[in-house]
Motif scaffolding. Structure first.
Motif, short mmCIF file in Angstrom:
data_model
loop_
_atom_site.label_atom_id
_atom_site.label_comp_id
_atom_site.label_asym_id
_atom_site.label_seq_id
_atom_site.Cartn_x
_atom_site.Cartn_y
_atom_site.Cartn_z
N ILE A 1 17.18 2.67 9.98
CA ILE A 1 17.15 4.08 9.59
C ILE A 1 17.17 4.97 10.84
O ILE A 1 17.93 5.93 10.92
CB ILE A 1 15.93 4.39 8.69
CG1 ILE A 1 16.07 3.69 7.34
CG2 ILE A 1 15.75 5.90 8.51
CD1 ILE A 1 14.82 3.74 6.48
N ALA A 2 16.34 4.63 11.83
CA ALA A 2 16.27 5.42 13.06
C ALA A 2 17.62 5.41 13.79
O ALA A 2 18.06 6.45 14.30
CB ALA A 2 15.18 4.87 13.98
N ILE B 1 10.54 10.73 7.47
CA ILE B 1 10.74 11.36 6.16
C ILE B 1 11.59 10.44 5.27
O ILE B 1 11.26 10.21 4.11
CB ILE B 1 11.39 12.75 6.30
CG1 ILE B 1 10.39 13.74 6.90
CG2 ILE B 1 11.93 13.26 4.96
CD1 ILE B 1 11.00 15.07 7.34
N LYS B 2 12.67 9.89 5.85
CA LYS B 2 13.53 8.97 5.08
C LYS B 2 12.76 7.71 4.67
O LYS B 2 12.92 7.22 3.56
CB LYS B 2 14.76 8.58 5.91
CG LYS B 2 15.85 9.60 5.83
CD LYS B 2 17.19 8.94 5.60
CE LYS B 2 18.18 9.97 5.17
NZ LYS B 2 19.31 10.10 6.01
N LEU C 1 0.83 -1.21 0.00
CA LEU C 1 0.00 0.00 0.00
C LEU C 1 0.87 1.26 0.00
O LEU C 1 0.51 2.26 -0.61
CB LEU C 1 -0.94 0.00 1.21
CG LEU C 1 -2.03 -1.08 1.21
CD1 LEU C 1 -2.76 -1.11 2.55
CD2 LEU C 1 -3.02 -0.85 0.07
N LEU C 2 2.01 1.21 0.69
CA LEU C 2 2.93 2.35 0.74
C LEU C 2 3.56 2.63 -0.62
O LEU C 2 3.92 3.77 -0.92
CB LEU C 2 4.05 2.09 1.76
CG LEU C 2 3.67 2.24 3.23
CD1 LEU C 2 4.72 1.60 4.12
CD2 LEU C 2 3.48 3.71 3.58
N ASN D 1 12.10 6.69 0.81
CA ASN D 1 12.85 5.52 0.35
C ASN D 1 12.07 4.21 0.36
O ASN D 1 12.66 3.15 0.16
CB ASN D 1 14.13 5.37 1.20
CG ASN D 1 15.06 6.54 1.02
OD1 ASN D 1 15.51 6.80 -0.08
ND2 ASN D 1 15.32 7.28 2.08
N ILE D 2 10.78 4.28 0.56
CA ILE D 2 9.97 3.05 0.66
C ILE D 2 10.06 2.23 -0.64
O ILE D 2 10.03 1.00 -0.59
CB ILE D 2 8.50 3.33 1.06
CG1 ILE D 2 7.80 2.03 1.47
CG2 ILE D 2 7.75 4.05 -0.04
CD1 ILE D 2 8.34 1.37 2.71
N ASP D 3 10.19 2.90 -1.77
CA ASP D 3 10.30 2.16 -3.03
C ASP D 3 11.58 1.33 -3.09
O ASP D 3 11.65 0.34 -3.80
CB ASP D 3 10.24 3.10 -4.23
CG ASP D 3 8.81 3.60 -4.49
OD1 ASP D 3 7.86 2.87 -4.13
OD2 ASP D 3 8.67 4.71 -5.01
N GLY D 4 12.59 1.75 -2.33
CA GLY D 4 13.85 1.00 -2.28
C GLY D 4 13.84 -0.15 -1.29
O GLY D 4 14.78 -0.94 -1.25
#
Length: 180
Positions: free
Chosen positions: A77-78, A55-56, A10-11, A60-63
């Protein structure tokens, strides 16, 4: 609760991305906040780093390939955002990492969001002197109660190495608390 794989799909779709991202934030914001807070120690800093993390994630969800769990990827990431924040902060203040950690622990008492007592302050002081990797492993294992396999996935380290780091961290904390 929505399945992780469904949420990721969904993202990645423009027509469902906004609502899915809202679900993602609602699902993970508290866990990620406390993970970040244990690294940066200050509430306002943790909020800033959390916002940068999301935000990152959004950008970058497509990656995201699904090689790991979504939350492991977000924790990574965090963690990286938190460590980058601390490096930047120490550069801005013109201090090394140890001095920065000392200042941050000293400032905990003044932080209206810190609810710990004297024992918690001593523990935070002890944790602050640990090397970076041991500190991360200790916090994730002790406070977040993550399994070694999950920590290994997040930090991209071996389980054996993590167990050794955790054991060393415990020994150092015990020594520090005995001396103090």
């Amino acid at each position: 609760m929505i399945a992780e794989e469904t949420l990721v799909n969904l993202l990645k779709q423009s027509d469902t991305q906004a609502k899915a991202f809202e679900t993602l934030v609602d699902t993970y914001k508290e866990r990620l906040y406390w993970h970040i807070r244990r690294i940066v120690l200050n509430h306002d800093d943790a909020d800033d780093v959390l916002q940068n993390t999301f935000i990152k994630v959004y950008r970058n969800i497509d990656g995201f390939k699904g090689d790991s769990k979504l939350y492991s990827w977000m924790y990574r990431i965090a963690t990286n955002e938190s460590l980058s924040f601390l490096k930047s902060k120490s550069r801005k203040l013109g201090v090394n990492n140890e001095e920065l950690q000392e200042r941050m622990v000293d400032n905990l008492q003044a932080d209206v969001y810190f609810e710990g007592d004297e024992i918690q302050l001593k523990l935070q002081k002890a944790i602050s002197i640990l090397p970076e990797k041991q500190k991360l492993v200790f916090n994730m294992r002790y406070y977040e109660e993550l399994k070694y396999e999950e920590i290994a996935e997040i930090l991209q380290l071996t389980v054996g190495g993590l167990k050794a780091s955790y054991h060393l961290a415990i020994k150092k904390l015990e020594e520090f608390l005995k001396e103090d």
